[in-house]
Design a protein around this motif. Structure first.
Motif, PDB file in Angstrom:
ATOM      1  N   MET A   1      12.844  12.760  72.903  1.00  0.00           N
ATOM      2  CA  MET A   1      12.759  11.624  73.820  1.00  0.00           C
ATOM      3  C   MET A   1      12.139  10.424  73.096  1.00  0.00           C
ATOM      4  SD  MET A   1      10.694  11.305  77.421  1.00  0.00           S
ATOM      5  CE  MET A   1      11.701  12.576  78.159  1.00  0.00           C
ATOM      6  N   HIS A   2      12.741   9.265  73.285  1.00  0.00           N
ATOM      7  CA  HIS A   2      12.220   8.062  72.635  1.00  0.00           C
ATOM      8  C   HIS A   2      10.934   7.627  73.315  1.00  0.00           C
ATOM      9  CE1 HIS A   2      15.826   7.601  70.236  1.00  0.00           C
ATOM     10  NE2 HIS A   2      16.546   7.809  71.340  1.00  0.00           N
ATOM     11  N   PRO A   3      10.004   7.046  72.559  1.00  0.00           N
ATOM     12  CA  PRO A   3       8.753   6.562  73.183  1.00  0.00           C
ATOM     13  C   PRO A   3       9.002   5.481  74.224  1.00  0.00           C
ATOM     14  CG  PRO A   3       8.534   6.723  70.785  1.00  0.00           C
ATOM     15  CD  PRO A   3       9.982   6.929  71.089  1.00  0.00           C
ATOM     16  N   ALA A   6       9.921   7.075  77.550  1.00  0.00           N
ATOM     17  CA  ALA A   6       8.737   7.675  78.177  1.00  0.00           C
ATOM     18  C   ALA A   6       7.836   6.612  78.790  1.00  0.00           C
ATOM     19  CB  ALA A   6       7.961   8.496  77.149  1.00  0.00           C
ATOM     20  N   PHE A 352       9.638  14.047  83.844  1.00  0.00           N
ATOM     21  CA  PHE A 352       9.082  13.689  82.536  1.00  0.00           C
ATOM     22  C   PHE A 352       8.362  14.879  81.899  1.00  0.00           C
ATOM     23  CE2 PHE A 352       5.328  12.134  80.213  1.00  0.00           C
ATOM     24  CZ  PHE A 352       5.980  11.495  79.170  1.00  0.00           C
ATOM     25  N   ILE A 353       7.596  15.626  82.709  1.00  0.00           N
ATOM     26  CA  ILE A 353       6.871  16.777  82.171  1.00  0.00           C
ATOM     27  C   ILE A 353       7.846  17.861  81.703  1.00  0.00           C
ATOM     28  CG2 ILE A 353       5.278  18.639  82.783  1.00  0.00           C
ATOM     29  CD1 ILE A 353       3.880  16.674  84.658  1.00  0.00           C
ATOM     30  N   ILE A 355      11.021  17.535  80.697  1.00  0.00           N
ATOM     31  CA  ILE A 355      11.715  17.104  79.482  1.00  0.00           C
ATOM     32  C   ILE A 355      10.794  17.214  78.266  1.00  0.00           C
ATOM     33  CG2 ILE A 355      12.790  15.123  78.353  1.00  0.00           C
ATOM     34  CD1 ILE A 355      13.827  14.264  81.084  1.00  0.00           C
ATOM     35  N   ALA A 356       9.533  16.862  78.439  1.00  0.00           N
ATOM     36  CA  ALA A 356       8.590  16.955  77.319  1.00  0.00           C
ATOM     37  C   ALA A 356       8.399  18.406  76.884  1.00  0.00           C
ATOM     38  CB  ALA A 356       7.249  16.333  77.717  1.00  0.00           C
ATOM     39  N   VAL A 357       8.326  19.339  77.847  1.00  0.00           N
ATOM     40  CA  VAL A 357       8.164  20.759  77.508  1.00  0.00           C
ATOM     41  C   VAL A 357       9.385  21.284  76.765  1.00  0.00           C
ATOM     42  CG1 VAL A 357       7.947  23.065  78.499  1.00  0.00           C
ATOM     43  CG2 VAL A 357       6.532  21.202  79.372  1.00  0.00           C
ATOM     44  N   VAL A 359      11.574  19.569  74.914  1.00  0.00           N
ATOM     45  CA  VAL A 359      11.629  19.005  73.558  1.00  0.00           C
ATOM     46  C   VAL A 359      10.633  19.704  72.638  1.00  0.00           C
ATOM     47  CG1 VAL A 359      11.198  16.920  72.220  1.00  0.00           C
ATOM     48  CG2 VAL A 359      12.504  16.787  74.335  1.00  0.00           C
ATOM     49  N   LEU A 360       9.414  19.933  73.121  1.00  0.00           N
ATOM     50  CA  LEU A 360       8.415  20.604  72.285  1.00  0.00           C
ATOM     51  C   LEU A 360       8.822  22.037  71.963  1.00  0.00           C
ATOM     52  CD1 LEU A 360       5.116  19.334  73.956  1.00  0.00           C
ATOM     53  CD2 LEU A 360       6.132  18.600  71.793  1.00  0.00           C
ATOM     54  N   ARG A 363      11.541  22.000  69.213  1.00  0.00           N
ATOM     55  CA  ARG A 363      10.952  21.706  67.902  1.00  0.00           C
ATOM     56  C   ARG A 363      10.211  22.919  67.336  1.00  0.00           C
ATOM     57  NH1 ARG A 363       8.460  15.574  68.353  1.00  0.00           N
ATOM     58  NH2 ARG A 363      10.467  14.497  68.597  1.00  0.00           N
TER      59      ARG A 363
END
Length: 430
Positions: A1-3, A6, A352-353, A355-357, A359-360, A363
């Motif tokens: 996700m781009h900063p 976010a 948002f939470i 999507i962040a989980v 992506v992490l 990775r």
């Protein structure tokens, strides 16, 4: 996700509910009073609506109520405050210091065009200080002020004008002329506005189940004396407002002979466009059962032929005066918008939470795969890229047979080394 994405989502979560709440809170006027009234049928109701600011004085209001004055605050040699000049539309400007006469002035058209700037000719060192322009409208109870700091210099290169965070600062050359700006072009401070054309009061009636925008207009009152009645209620004196409403500032609505059809929401609107006054008062009227015309009492039985003693009249519970309960009604127009805004904010935050989980997690998996690949490559030995040796194919040569014929360990180790070297050379030449 781009900063950037976010950051935009975070801004949406924080500001969307507040923006929608503000958009839904636009009201035609401030609600100063809200009451629930329950009165018996057949009685007379009084819905109070009073405001002293709506009193029409019918005199030269603009010549006595509007005032502008300039004050000077000096910090040296000691702290002091002095009045420079003042002015009203019906009088000439008054200068308080004889040294400033002919040197300090205001435009004669100040109350016509709204320009109340102070003009100072031949600036001297004692003119240094903080000047305050004060505008007062005593009838409308409006008071405004603006501050300007004046500094004096002897060098033309140091002349400038800037903002110090609180007020405007002017640095002017000694002996020159300066204009301290104070401009207010609101219609309140200019001529050409008649008070009787700016004051309006009206009553609205909203029956049960009817939306506010479908409310019925009962009466319009104007300070000029004009009056507009809507419907036959005022014509047959069922409803009335005092004729001298603008003289006393009392716009109360009187309703006689209450019946169930009179229940509903009544609102009194007061507008004074000249002063910028907009007020509302809301009354929810409920009609109860009528009072009994002749209350009956239980007959008393006297014994021993005693004389009838005079009885005092007892007050029945239903004969008590009407009870008034003050209840402030909330505004329901923006409730749905508020809840929808908070729901969307929570939804965006949850998305948002998640999507962040995701992506992490991706990775982390990618990093684990790269680590395993590096391990497997380091465990494989290559020679020139053609022949690969597998350590598992080497046989252990240190196994001791069950029946050993060697006399000592040195002979045994020498033979074992020869056998291992032969077997290893044979595999290489295959």
């Amino acid at each position: 996700m781009h900063p950037e994405m976010a950051f935009l989502m975070i801004l949406t979560v924080l500001f969307l509910p507040g923006a929608w709440g503000q958009g839904g809170s636009v009201r035609p006027g401030a609600v100063l009073e809200a009451k629930n009234l329950t009165l018996p049928a057949g009685s007379r109701a009084v819905l109070p609506c009073r405001s002293p600011q709506m009193v029409w004085t019918r005199d030269a209001l603009k010549d006595r109520q509007r005032v502008v004055h300039w004050d000077l605050v000096r910090s040296s040699p000691e702290y002091s405050v002095e009045r420079v000049l003042d002015m009203s539309p019906g009088a000439r400007q008054r200068v308080y210091n004889a040294f400033n006469k002919g040197r300090v002035s205001l435009p004669d058209s100040a109350f016509s065009d709204g320009n109340f700037s102070l003009v100072i000719d031949n600036v001297v060192a004692t003119d240094k200080g903080v000047y305050t322009c004060n505008l007062h409208h005593h009838y409308c109870q409006i008071h405004q002020s603006i501050q300007i700091q004046l500094n004096v210099t002897k060098s033309a290169r140091k002349e400038k004008r800037y903002w110090d965070g609180e007020k405007t600062v002017l640095v002017v050359l000694l002996g020159s002329s300066v204009v301290l700006p104070c401009v207010n072009r609101r219609p309140l401070w200019r001529e050409g506005l008649q008070e009787d054309q700016q004051q309006v009061a009206h009553w609205d009636f909203q029956p049960p189940g009817v939306r506010p925008d479908r409310a019925d207009r009962l009466v319009d009152l104007y300070a000029s004396g004009e009056r507009r009645d809507y419907g036959p209620l005022f014509a047959r004196s069922k409803m009335s407002v005092e004729e001298d409403a603008f003289t006393l500032g009392d716009f109360s609505l009187y309703i006689s002979d209450l019946n169930p059809a009179d229940r509903g929401l009544y609102s009194c609107h007061l507008h004074h466009h000249y002063c910028g006054l907009h007020e509302r008062r809301i009354f929810r009227l409920t009609v109860g059962p009528p009072l009994p015309s002749h209350p009956t009492t239980v007959p008393r039985i006297f014994q021993n032929n005693d004389e009838l003693e005079p009885r005092t009249k007892e007050v029945l519970p239903h004969e008590e005066g009407p009870r008034v309960v003050n209840v402030f009604l909330p505004e329901h127009r923006g409730y749905f918008v508020h809840h929808l805004g908070y729901f969307l904010a929570a939804f965006f935050l949850l998305a948002f939470i998640i999507i962040a989980v995701i992506v992490l997690t991706k990775r982390r998996k990618k990093r684990d795969v790269e680590y395993e690949l590096g391990r497997s490559v380091r465990g494989t030995m290559t020679n020139g890229g053609e022949i690969a040796f597998d350590c598992t194919e080497l046989k252990a040569c240190d196994q001791e047979p069950l029946h050993s014929d060697y006399k000592n360990n040195l002979l045994k180790e020498r033979d074992m080394t020869k056998d291992c070297n032969k077997e290893f050379d044979g595999k290489m030449w295959k």
